[in-house]
Design a protein around this motif. Structure first.
Motif, PDB file in Angstrom:
ATOM      1  N   THR A  75      41.417  24.334  -6.282  1.00  0.00           N
ATOM      2  CA  THR A  75      39.996  24.638  -6.400  1.00  0.00           C
ATOM      3  C   THR A  75      39.272  23.982  -5.233  1.00  0.00           C
ATOM      4  O   THR A  75      39.529  22.829  -4.898  1.00  0.00           O
ATOM      5  CB  THR A  75      39.421  24.122  -7.729  1.00  0.00           C
ATOM      6  N   GLY A  76      38.377  24.715  -4.610  1.00  0.00           N
ATOM      7  CA  GLY A  76      37.684  24.189  -3.442  1.00  0.00           C
ATOM      8  C   GLY A  76      38.516  24.387  -2.193  1.00  0.00           C
ATOM      9  O   GLY A  76      39.139  25.425  -1.993  1.00  0.00           O
ATOM     10  N   LYS A  77      38.589  23.353  -1.357  1.00  0.00           N
ATOM     11  CA  LYS A  77      39.245  23.438  -0.058  1.00  0.00           C
ATOM     12  C   LYS A  77      40.668  22.907  -0.141  1.00  0.00           C
ATOM     13  O   LYS A  77      40.915  21.850  -0.710  1.00  0.00           O
ATOM     14  CB  LYS A  77      38.439  22.627   0.970  1.00  0.00           C
ATOM     15  N   PHE A  78      41.632  23.654   0.430  1.00  0.00           N
ATOM     16  CA  PHE A  78      43.008  23.176   0.480  1.00  0.00           C
ATOM     17  C   PHE A  78      43.095  22.028   1.483  1.00  0.00           C
ATOM     18  O   PHE A  78      42.658  22.152   2.630  1.00  0.00           O
ATOM     19  CB  PHE A  78      43.954  24.303   0.891  1.00  0.00           C
ATOM     20  N   GLN A  79      43.673  20.889   1.059  1.00  0.00           N
ATOM     21  CA  GLN A  79      43.624  19.687   1.882  1.00  0.00           C
ATOM     22  C   GLN A  79      44.973  19.181   2.367  1.00  0.00           C
ATOM     23  O   GLN A  79      45.029  18.483   3.377  1.00  0.00           O
ATOM     24  CB  GLN A  79      42.925  18.562   1.107  1.00  0.00           C
ATOM     25  N   ASP A  80      46.060  19.525   1.677  1.00  0.00           N
ATOM     26  CA  ASP A  80      47.354  18.915   2.015  1.00  0.00           C
ATOM     27  C   ASP A  80      47.994  19.645   3.199  1.00  0.00           C
ATOM     28  O   ASP A  80      49.090  20.189   3.114  1.00  0.00           O
ATOM     29  CB  ASP A  80      48.272  18.952   0.795  1.00  0.00           C
ATOM     30  N   THR A  81      47.310  19.626   4.341  1.00  0.00           N
ATOM     31  CA  THR A  81      47.735  20.436   5.478  1.00  0.00           C
ATOM     32  C   THR A  81      48.917  19.839   6.236  1.00  0.00           C
ATOM     33  O   THR A  81      49.508  20.522   7.076  1.00  0.00           O
ATOM     34  CB  THR A  81      46.565  20.612   6.466  1.00  0.00           C
ATOM     35  N   TYR A  82      49.262  18.587   5.967  1.00  0.00           N
ATOM     36  CA  TYR A  82      50.337  17.938   6.715  1.00  0.00           C
ATOM     37  C   TYR A  82      51.597  17.738   5.869  1.00  0.00           C
ATOM     38  O   TYR A  82      52.465  16.961   6.233  1.00  0.00           O
ATOM     39  CB  TYR A  82      49.857  16.597   7.270  1.00  0.00           C
ATOM     40  N   ASN A  83      51.713  18.454   4.753  1.00  0.00           N
ATOM     41  CA  ASN A  83      52.891  18.359   3.906  1.00  0.00           C
ATOM     42  C   ASN A  83      54.037  19.126   4.553  1.00  0.00           C
ATOM     43  O   ASN A  83      53.926  20.332   4.825  1.00  0.00           O
ATOM     44  CB  ASN A  83      52.561  18.926   2.518  1.00  0.00           C
ATOM     45  N   VAL A  84      55.153  18.444   4.802  1.00  0.00           N
ATOM     46  CA  VAL A  84      56.275  19.039   5.520  1.00  0.00           C
ATOM     47  C   VAL A  84      56.832  20.248   4.773  1.00  0.00           C
ATOM     48  O   VAL A  84      57.087  21.305   5.368  1.00  0.00           O
ATOM     49  CB  VAL A  84      57.384  17.986   5.739  1.00  0.00           C
ATOM     50  N   LEU A  96      52.372  31.030  -1.402  1.00  0.00           N
ATOM     51  CA  LEU A  96      51.000  31.535  -1.351  1.00  0.00           C
ATOM     52  C   LEU A  96      50.089  30.448  -1.894  1.00  0.00           C
ATOM     53  O   LEU A  96      50.370  29.857  -2.942  1.00  0.00           O
ATOM     54  CB  LEU A  96      50.862  32.801  -2.199  1.00  0.00           C
ATOM     55  N   ILE A  97      49.016  30.163  -1.189  1.00  0.00           N
ATOM     56  CA  ILE A  97      48.023  29.200  -1.660  1.00  0.00           C
ATOM     57  C   ILE A  97      46.752  29.954  -2.001  1.00  0.00           C
ATOM     58  O   ILE A  97      46.192  30.661  -1.149  1.00  0.00           O
ATOM     59  CB  ILE A  97      47.727  28.120  -0.595  1.00  0.00           C
ATOM     60  N   LEU A  98      46.323  29.844  -3.253  1.00  0.00           N
ATOM     61  CA  LEU A  98      45.085  30.470  -3.701  1.00  0.00           C
ATOM     62  C   LEU A  98      44.014  29.396  -3.851  1.00  0.00           C
ATOM     63  O   LEU A  98      44.189  28.446  -4.612  1.00  0.00           O
ATOM     64  CB  LEU A  98      45.268  31.171  -5.056  1.00  0.00           C
ATOM     65  N   ALA A  99      42.919  29.544  -3.139  1.00  0.00           N
ATOM     66  CA  ALA A  99      41.783  28.633  -3.274  1.00  0.00           C
ATOM     67  C   ALA A  99      40.733  29.314  -4.136  1.00  0.00           C
ATOM     68  O   ALA A  99      40.204  30.366  -3.764  1.00  0.00           O
ATOM     69  CB  ALA A  99      41.216  28.278  -1.908  1.00  0.00           C
ATOM     70  N   LEU A 100      40.454  28.730  -5.312  1.00  0.00           N
ATOM     71  CA  LEU A 100      39.498  29.313  -6.251  1.00  0.00           C
ATOM     72  C   LEU A 100      38.119  28.694  -6.068  1.00  0.00           C
ATOM     73  O   LEU A 100      37.982  27.553  -5.619  1.00  0.00           O
ATOM     74  CB  LEU A 100      39.958  29.098  -7.692  1.00  0.00           C
ATOM     75  N   GLN A 101      37.114  29.440  -6.463  1.00  0.00           N
ATOM     76  CA  GLN A 101      35.736  28.963  -6.406  1.00  0.00           C
ATOM     77  C   GLN A 101      35.004  29.385  -7.668  1.00  0.00           C
ATOM     78  O   GLN A 101      35.216  30.499  -8.170  1.00  0.00           O
ATOM     79  CB  GLN A 101      35.021  29.535  -5.176  1.00  0.00           C
TER      80      GLN A 101
END
Length: 420
Positions: A75-84, A96-101
């Protein structure tokens, strides 16, 4: 709720989907059953999961390591951008990453709205540990597509397997490599034949908590923001790293994170990063005890104390940044005036530091703490300082015995030629 953004392979959302649900405080005794479900998952379908609790985080890592097609819902902004593992799964089109609002018409808690929305989108629901007093239990009541993989008997069963008394250096190295590659506790369990609870405790003992890591990451960002290599007037004098043992906390843990000097004027900076602007300042950001310690530090060290507050985004790339005084009266109302938009903006604020930036009524506050602060040095004072210094008295002892502040004592020692 609505889908605001998609990242990755959107075709996965067209597959037969199985949602993994668990209550937040899941006991580690249920991990083995849950990971067995991950290993047996039919890769023709798609696993759907969240990432808001420890078990959900571990399930996500296990799904990715086992190469199960997965949809991560945030929910909101996807943050874990540095996960290997996330980076690798995105490259291989199995994530697939779904960002809900939230919609404007949505009412209630975001997590509950998210759960209801996703439950309506999937064909199957698999549950790990479900707290019968929690909201999930009521939400799942009456649904015919729910499977519970953990029961009371599972929680009572003891973990089996060898339990050596000590960890070898080789095991520790292997554990740390896998931990920092975001492989998760299940992959470590398979590589190192130890119970999940033992691995979990070992990780905790060898690594910093997520909160500490985020704090350090923001501090690294702050050091870069101050642009020290290109600003010859600015010097980093002190950088404190909070260290402790169980029940033992050094006094300087309560001091600000940094002490800088700009054009000969010292100032201290406390760094804080938060996902969102706290509603309750005293409980979530700066307690009364913490504020008192900063004010005391300001008075004793003759320098102003500032707060550099990052809000939103990531610790190494916050959405908003604020710079404001702490040693004077502080309130949320002062934050908008301290907004930072660039390195140049921060440096302009630093350039405004001068002798007038020292704490208000500084001399008066110092003399309350140290009665002899700012008084002229007499011959007797010099003789006593010389005697104590040559006898090896520490700075703290000199401050206590002479009832003067640190800066005055240090400068007098130099003037008397006691310290070359």
């Amino acid at each position: 709720m609505r889908i605001r953004q998609t990242i990755g392979n959107t075709e996965l959302w067209q597959r037969e989907k199985t949602l993994f649900l668990t209550s937040r405080m899941a006991p580690i005794a249920c991990y083995e059953k849950v990971f067995h479900w991950v290993e047996e998952f039919d890769k023709q379908g798609c696993a759907v999961c969240f990432n808001t609790s420890e078990l959900e985080e571990e399930v996500l890592k296990a799904l990715l390591v086992c190469k199960v097609p997965t949809t991560l819902v945030v929910t909101g902004k996807f943050q874990d951008t540095y996960n290997v593992q996330i980076e690798q799964a995105l490259k291989e089109n199995r994530l697939l990453i779904l960002a809900l609002q939230r919609e404007d018409s949505d009412k209630g808690y975001t997590a509950r709205l998210r759960n209801r929305y996703i439950i309506g989108q999937v064909q199957h629901i698999v549950c790990g540990y479900i707290n019968t007093n929690g909201t999930l239990f009521g939400l799942l009541a009456g649904l015919g597509n729910v499977t519970y993989i953990v029961d009371k008997a599972t929680l009572k069963a003891a973990e089996t397997g060898p339990k050596p008394l000590r960890w070898t250096v080789g095991e520790d190295k292997r554990l740390l490599r896998m931990f920092y590659e975001d492989m998760g506790i299940h992959a470590i369990h398979r590589a190192i034949n130890r119970p999940y609870s033992t691995i979990y405790l070992r990780i905790k003992s060898l690594t910093m908590s997520d909160e500490v890591l985020k704090g350090r990451e923001f501090e690294d960002y702050v050091v870069d923001l101050f642009d020290l290599p290109h600003n010859k007037k600015l010097t980093l004098k002190e950088w404190r790293g909070d260290k402790s043992l169980p029940g033992i906390y050094p006094e300087n843990n309560s001091a600000p994170d940094f002490v800088f000097e700009y054009g000969g004027e010292p100032f201290a900076v406390e760094c804080k990063w938060r996902n969102h602007l706290p509603k309750d300042l005293e409980k979530e950001l700066l307690t009364a005890e913490r504020m008192t310690s900063f004010q005391k530090f300001s008075a004793e060290r003759c320098m102003p104390v500032y707060l550099l507050l990052g809000i939103g985004g990531l610790p190494n790339d916050p959405d908003n940044l604020y710079f404001t005084r702490l040693d004077r009266d502080f309130s949320f109302e002062s934050l908008p005036q301290g907004v930072i938009t660039s390195k140049d903006c921060l440096l302009r604020k630093i350039e405004g530091l001068s002798s007038s930036a020292k704490p208000a009524d500084h001399t008066e506050s110092q003399q309350k703490l140290r009665p002899n602060a700012y008084k002229p040095w007499s011959k007797d004072d010099d003789a006593l300082l010389t005697k104590l210094y040559k006898e090896g008295a520490s700075e703290n002892e000199l401050i206590t015995l002479l009832q003067r502040n640190r800066g005055g004592i240090v400068s007098r020692i130099r003037k008397l030629g006691l310290k070359k």
